[in-house]
Design a protein around this motif. Structure first.
Motif, PDB file in Angstrom:
ATOM      1  N   THR A  82     -26.246  31.895  -5.850  1.00  0.00           N
ATOM      2  CA  THR A  82     -25.257  31.886  -4.773  1.00  0.00           C
ATOM      3  C   THR A  82     -24.916  30.456  -4.356  1.00  0.00           C
ATOM      4  OG1 THR A  82     -26.115  34.000  -3.952  1.00  0.00           O
ATOM      5  CG2 THR A  82     -24.750  32.717  -2.452  1.00  0.00           C
ATOM      6  N   VAL A  83     -25.937  29.604  -4.246  1.00  0.00           N
ATOM      7  CA  VAL A  83     -25.683  28.209  -3.886  1.00  0.00           C
ATOM      8  C   VAL A  83     -24.888  27.517  -4.995  1.00  0.00           C
ATOM      9  CG1 VAL A  83     -26.737  25.983  -3.357  1.00  0.00           C
ATOM     10  CG2 VAL A  83     -27.722  28.079  -2.429  1.00  0.00           C
ATOM     11  N   TYR A  84     -25.221  27.847  -6.251  1.00  0.00           N
ATOM     12  CA  TYR A  84     -24.453  27.297  -7.372  1.00  0.00           C
ATOM     13  C   TYR A  84     -22.987  27.712  -7.268  1.00  0.00           C
ATOM     14  CZ  TYR A  84     -22.487  26.933 -12.059  1.00  0.00           C
ATOM     15  OH  TYR A  84     -21.661  26.666 -13.123  1.00  0.00           O
ATOM     16  N   ALA A  85     -22.766  28.972  -6.902  1.00  0.00           N
ATOM     17  CA  ALA A  85     -21.390  29.455  -6.747  1.00  0.00           C
ATOM     18  C   ALA A  85     -20.641  28.658  -5.679  1.00  0.00           C
ATOM     19  CB  ALA A  85     -21.386  30.940  -6.395  1.00  0.00           C
ATOM     20  N   MET A  86     -21.350  28.265  -4.619  1.00  0.00           N
ATOM     21  CA  MET A  86     -20.718  27.453  -3.581  1.00  0.00           C
ATOM     22  C   MET A  86     -20.259  26.108  -4.145  1.00  0.00           C
ATOM     23  SD  MET A  86     -20.729  29.279  -0.826  1.00  0.00           S
ATOM     24  CE  MET A  86     -20.474  30.674  -1.943  1.00  0.00           C
ATOM     25  N   MET A  87     -21.068  25.523  -5.030  1.00  0.00           N
ATOM     26  CA  MET A  87     -20.679  24.255  -5.668  1.00  0.00           C
ATOM     27  C   MET A  87     -19.422  24.451  -6.521  1.00  0.00           C
ATOM     28  SD  MET A  87     -22.986  22.109  -4.567  1.00  0.00           S
ATOM     29  CE  MET A  87     -23.003  23.111  -3.069  1.00  0.00           C
ATOM     30  N   VAL A  88     -19.374  25.578  -7.220  1.00  0.00           N
ATOM     31  CA  VAL A  88     -18.192  25.892  -8.047  1.00  0.00           C
ATOM     32  C   VAL A  88     -16.961  26.047  -7.169  1.00  0.00           C
ATOM     33  CG1 VAL A  88     -17.142  27.637  -9.554  1.00  0.00           C
ATOM     34  CG2 VAL A  88     -19.526  26.944  -9.911  1.00  0.00           C
ATOM     35  N   PHE A  89     -17.111  26.759  -6.062  1.00  0.00           N
ATOM     36  CA  PHE A  89     -15.972  26.959  -5.158  1.00  0.00           C
ATOM     37  C   PHE A  89     -15.467  25.630  -4.613  1.00  0.00           C
ATOM     38  CE2 PHE A  89     -17.755  31.421  -4.017  1.00  0.00           C
ATOM     39  CZ  PHE A  89     -17.280  31.905  -5.219  1.00  0.00           C
ATOM     40  N   LEU A  90     -16.392  24.733  -4.301  1.00  0.00           N
ATOM     41  CA  LEU A  90     -15.987  23.423  -3.785  1.00  0.00           C
ATOM     42  C   LEU A  90     -15.238  22.616  -4.847  1.00  0.00           C
ATOM     43  CD1 LEU A  90     -19.146  22.402  -1.707  1.00  0.00           C
ATOM     44  CD2 LEU A  90     -16.875  22.989  -0.824  1.00  0.00           C
ATOM     45  N   ILE A  91     -15.695  22.710  -6.104  1.00  0.00           N
ATOM     46  CA  ILE A  91     -14.970  22.034  -7.187  1.00  0.00           C
ATOM     47  C   ILE A  91     -13.559  22.602  -7.305  1.00  0.00           C
ATOM     48  CG2 ILE A  91     -14.865  21.649  -9.684  1.00  0.00           C
ATOM     49  CD1 ILE A  91     -17.917  21.594  -9.707  1.00  0.00           C
ATOM     50  N   LEU A  92     -13.456  23.918  -7.225  1.00  0.00           N
ATOM     51  CA  LEU A  92     -12.140  24.567  -7.312  1.00  0.00           C
ATOM     52  C   LEU A  92     -11.266  24.222  -6.110  1.00  0.00           C
ATOM     53  CD1 LEU A  92     -13.186  28.079  -8.665  1.00  0.00           C
ATOM     54  CD2 LEU A  92     -11.970  26.287  -9.906  1.00  0.00           C
TER      55      LEU A  92
END
Length: 264
Positions: A82-92
């Motif tokens: 889930t935290v990794y997904a947050m990093m992905v969302f921030l990149i996007l």
């Protein structure tokens, strides 16, 4: 060769104590290795590692590697994902705030890099949590495959495996690597019968063949990256050996497959 042996020994002297200690020190160490691996991919691409997406991609790989829910009870199971997904969302999010100069295509490479490296190292951490013998089995399979493929390919190799990707690899070497991996795995499993639980000895030999093939494929994938970006090594962290990805490309593929078949 002397440089390779010396620095290989130095790398082993650093890695082995963390492997023996396990737990958070090992997990944190592997998380750092994952960040370095991502930075190597970003550099190959010509991206700045301290850029907005570069830092987030490295952090994404780190958080994907560490089992955060083991240390923060407020997080759900697989909280690291889930935290990794947050990093992905921030990149996007960069495509929104810099929509004229930063597109989805620009965001895709750092995201893919962080997942490719992070998922492999995550499974290394999971394997160590299950037992050091699982990690050693993977290491021995990969090393036996590499040594066997090199020795046998150099001696009797004639038919090129994938010359457009790795000109020196041969079909004979690949088969020799698989045979050596099976022999080493047999010895390891005779010494430690628990390492192949819950599978039978014969079924595990079939899996070893699959692990060896995937390990070779991981090496070929890294070779394809380097050929595409026209670089000799992924990095220069270990003199004579290259970067983290040069040393861990096979393991990145092997550990998730070991996890998939239920070894840990």
């Amino acid at each position: 060769m002397r440089e390779r042996v010396i620095w290989g020994g130095v790398a082993a002297a650093i890695f082995i104590p963390f492997l023996l200690i396990g737990n958070l020190p090992f997990q944190f160490f592997v998380g750092i290795l994952a960040m370095i691996g991502v930075s190597e991919l970003l550099k190959m691409k010509g991206l700045e590692i301290l850029s907005f997406e570069g830092v987030l991609a490295m952090l994404g790989a780190f958080f994907l590697t560490i089992p955060l829910d083991n240390y923060f009870s407020s997080l759900p199971m697989n909280g690291n994902i889930t935290v990794y997904a947050m990093m992905v969302f921030l990149i996007l999010a960069g495509t929104v705030f810099n929509n004229h100069s930063y597109s989805f295509d620009d965001a895709a490479f750092p995201i893919a890099s962080s997942f490719y490296v992070g998922i492999g190292f995550q499974n290394l951490v999971t394997a160590r949590m299950a037992g050091i013998d699982k990690v050693l089995l993977a290491l021995f399979i990969v090393w036996a495959t590499d040594i066997g493929a090199y020795a046998i390919g150099r001696r009797v190799g004639k038919r090129k495996l994938l010359p457009s990707v790795s000109p020196n690899k041969t079909v004979e070497g690949s088969l020799g690597g698989i045979i050596c991996a099976v022999v080493v795995a047999i010895i390891f499993m005779i010494v430690d019968k628990s390492v192949y639980a819950p599978h039978s000895f014969i079924m595990m030999l079939l899996y070893v063949v699959i692990f060896s093939i995937f390990g070779q494929f991981g090496d070929l994938v890294e070779s394809a990256f380097k050929r595409h970006f026209n670089v000799k090594d992924s990095g220069k962290l270990i003199p004579g050996h290259g970067g983290i990805l040069d040393r861990c490309d096979s393991l990145i593929f092997v550990f998730p497959i070991m996890h998939l078949v239920g070894l840990f």
